[in-house]
Enzyme design. Structure first.
Site, PDB file in Angstrom:
ATOM      1  N   THR A   1      53.396  43.481  38.441  1.00  0.00           N
ATOM      2  CA  THR A   1      54.437  42.472  38.273  1.00  0.00           C
ATOM      3  C   THR A   1      54.365  41.997  36.828  1.00  0.00           C
ATOM      4  O   THR A   1      53.272  41.755  36.289  1.00  0.00           O
ATOM      5  CB  THR A   1      54.330  41.333  39.307  1.00  0.00           C
ATOM      6  OG1 THR A   1      55.413  40.424  39.078  1.00  0.00           O
ATOM      7  CG2 THR A   1      53.005  40.593  39.251  1.00  0.00           C
ATOM      8  N   GLU A   2      55.524  41.915  36.183  1.00  0.00           N
ATOM      9  CA  GLU A   2      55.521  41.756  34.722  1.00  0.00           C
ATOM     10  C   GLU A   2      55.008  40.394  34.279  1.00  0.00           C
ATOM     11  O   GLU A   2      54.704  40.198  33.112  1.00  0.00           O
ATOM     12  CB  GLU A   2      56.905  42.043  34.132  1.00  0.00           C
ATOM     13  CG  GLU A   2      58.021  41.167  34.623  1.00  0.00           C
ATOM     14  CD  GLU A   2      58.810  41.825  35.749  1.00  0.00           C
ATOM     15  OE1 GLU A   2      58.189  42.505  36.599  1.00  0.00           O
ATOM     16  OE2 GLU A   2      60.045  41.637  35.772  1.00  0.00           O
TER      17      GLU A   2
END
Lengths: 230, 220, 230, 220
Positions: free
Chosen positions: D57-58
């Site tokens: 997840t960024e």
């Protein structure tokens, strides 16, 4: 120079000037330095440029600062959220400027400011409206956009724990923009839930070394609702 | 307004230890400091323990302690000169890209470097003697030269042959142009920069005699 | 893709091709992947370009690889050391090429390769012989040099401990170039003293996430003499 | 040599869950994957637990687990959509600059994004409808578009008005030019790129009917 420990959040934000560029940590509510923002509202500085991933949620944090009319411009990647109504109204009324920057480019431009990089070429955004007016260069057959540093006069960040040297560790994805913003501002102010003696944080696990942190202040962890986190 | 020159022609030039102690006095309490390989490392011995000076080593550490001895020696913990050192409470480790980002980004308050030559405008030459058969090796010298807010040089003022090392223009290849702020030597302390050289202190030589021996204009 | 665990260092270095660019971790002896280098010597690949901070100490590690005649070119910041006699002799005999890069620029060029940055402007080296022939640009009144990424086909690094996901932690200043090299090569091979199950390393303390690590192999910690460390 | 089209005109178009399952089947075991905000997050539910797919997840994490429920909810642990999630054994946290360096540097094997439009050459439009009063918000869309080795799009093939979203050229502002490799839709799966559009599978429609409804040349 040495990290100082402020007794109150008001003391921690003293001296922030009108017209400052303020980097504000957090991704949505995670890692948002609520107590420092509340203190900044009391402190009164206005005409601010805010650099943050979002443009406020609900009526708290950045949204409260916006609502108080202290913000001239927002540089962020994602202003529009389900509960960004304060920003949305100000923007539509023409009362706040907006510069949208791709999220990773925003992070990298701050990293460049902190790392003494004068500018860098990134493939992100090439061929899109967000690169309009920017210099480009083809490198290895791929178009790159020239991006310049984003530097803050002040950074307000939230970390989990500090030691008295100013070393910081974070908690889970609340780490997000804190470490890079801590490198990219002239004065870095961190709120933490706990301050331990030097030696109380494993030197191998320090995320932000104390050299980057100017002022520390203790603040209670907040219980936020799940709704507030969206 | 400039302060008067402290002229001490009556005493001997500073020994290396005296020079290290002299530089230590100018390092503000609470500073983050990088001490270059060689003589500058000796400055650490003269920093008061309560000054809260934090030492950076570019191979990835803040909070470096004194050289390790005996059982303290751990070959995973060395300074930039590859000498085993120790860790102080509140230390932090980081990788090379982060360490040099810290330097290049202007976060260190002071670095102290040795030098072959410094020009009157603060050009630094300390990485290459320019001899054609020398194997070039720069290490972190160029990064340190541009990185710290205050770049101090610690060197002898003259070579063994008596040639001045504070010069009108460096003849050795540059490490960085116009990066040095002050030059601390056995014979005197000098501020260098856009306005040229100002003498701040002399040791074992008079200002008049320095004017004779140096090929640069001295103010102050 | 998933990190694989090799049974032997020979298995770990299998497939390295002649002419490869190999990033080799370590600062002097600290963090040097001795066992992987020994395996690379046995493996036989030649005509290599080696990117490392130094150019070998004594007769071990990189020095042994150089001595075996496998290296065409060295890219490093500091070849000349008190015990770099193997490199020195090869260089003076014209049998190895040398590119000297400032230490921080070397690290940043590898970081750029790993971070998808096409090129960057650095103030380091401007106005010196090491910037000759490079593009420059004045930014905020300061001359900057345009630097391009250094990417490896292979990286050989040494870390302290891994988990089975390939997450790595390091020990003290032996961390040095390992984390940045791990981002900058097509195939990343790490030797570690210990491999623990997933979950055995605190997620907050991971330095190199497993995504960067292709092959792991266990190797005993070496007892090196102090003399050898200079 | 191209494999024959899997034409399934006899069945209904894929539901969102079927589509998510279809995409999950194409994600290789052991991949590092970023699933974009919205529908693509549902692909996670269809990845076999033993496939060893690691989710990125960024906002700074590898090894993301399913959405958090009840007491698991920790507001310091969310995905890019700001939904509370969980942590799997072997997870790692990192800051935003490192997270996007990882993406931009090409270390993710696959990302799956939603889209407003995809062009036959793989141009992606998914961040802005181009309406003049819309507040622009790009988030990490452009970074994801250029970052992963394989960029997959998950979308409906037609808008509610029946207009195709796989188009000769995007009319909405671009997220990235020529970045999409495959387009997975309720009505079919398409490879896009320099050579144009190749139909791989159809659902609830024949290739012939698709040719009628789409304004792009279909091969395969």
């Amino acid at each position: 120079m040495t990290t100082t420990i402020a007794a109150t959040t008001d003391e921690a934000v003293a001296g922030i000037e009108d017209g400052s560029t303020v980097l504000v940590g957090g991704f949505g509510l995670a890692g948002m330095p609520f107590d420092l923002i509340d203190a900044l509202i009391r402190q009164g500085a206005g005409d601010l440029t805010i650099v943050s991933n979002n443009a406020g949620n609900g009526d708290v944090g950045l949204a409260a600062l916006l609502k108080a009319g202290r913000v001239r411009k927002v540089i962020c990647s994602f202003p529009r959220q389900s509960d960004s109504y304060v920003f949305d109204a100000l923007y539509r009324a023409g009362r706040v400027e907006l510069e949208v920057v791709p999220q990773g480019t925003l992070a990298e431009r701050m990293r460049a400011a902190g790392a003494g990089i004068g500018a860098f070429y990134s493939p992100v955004g090439a061929g899109t409206p967000l690169a309009e007016g920017k210099e480009t260069r083809e490198i290895d057959g791929r178009v790159h956009v020239l991006e310049f540093p984003v530097k803050g006069d002040v950074a307000l960040i939230s970390a989990h724990r500090a030691d008295t040297m100013g070393n910081l560790v974070y908690r889970k994805t609340a780490r997000n923009f804190g470490p890079v913003m801590a490198t990219a501002a002239t004065t870095v102010i961190a709120q933490v839930t706990d301050i331990v003696p030097a030696g109380g944080i494993d030197p191998e696990a320090v995320v932000t070394p104390g050299i980057f942190v100017d002022r520390l202040v203790r603040a209670e962890a907040r219980r936020l609702t799940v709704e507030g986190a969206r | 307004m400039t302060s008067p020159v402290l002229e001490r022609a009556d005493r001997a030039p500073l020994t290396t230890d005296e020079l290290a102690a002299r530089i230590a006095r100018d390092i503000p309490a609470g500073s983050y400091v990088n001490l270059g390989i060689g003589q500058p490392t000796r400055i650490a011995e003269h920093l008061p323990p309560d000054a809260g000076v934090v030492l950076h080593t570019e191979n990835g550490m803040l909070g470096m302690g004194p050289a390790a001895t005996g059982d303290e020696i751990d070959l995973d913990l060395t300074n930039a000169g590859k000498v085993p050192v120790t860790e102080l409470p509140g230390a932090a480790y980081f990788h090379h890209a982060d360490s040099f980002a810290m330097m290049r980004g202007g976060h260190l308050d002071v670095c102290v470097l040795g030098a072959f030559q410094v020009s009157r405008h603060g050009d630094l030459a300390n990485w290459h003697t320019g001899e054609p058969d020398a194997i070039p090796a720069v290490g972190g010298a160029m990064d340190l030269a541009v990185g710290a807010r205050q770049v101090l040089v610690m060197m002898k003022l003259f070579t063994r042959d008596g040639a001045p090392k504070l010069v009108p223009a460096c003849t050795y290849p540059l490490t960085g142009p116009r990066c040095v702020h002050r030059v601390y030597t056995d014979h005197g302390v000098f501020a260098v920069g856009p306005d040229g050289v100002r003498v701040l202190e002399t040791y074992g030589i008079s200002v008049a005699a320095l004017r004779e021996r140096l090929d640069v204009e001295l103010t102050g």
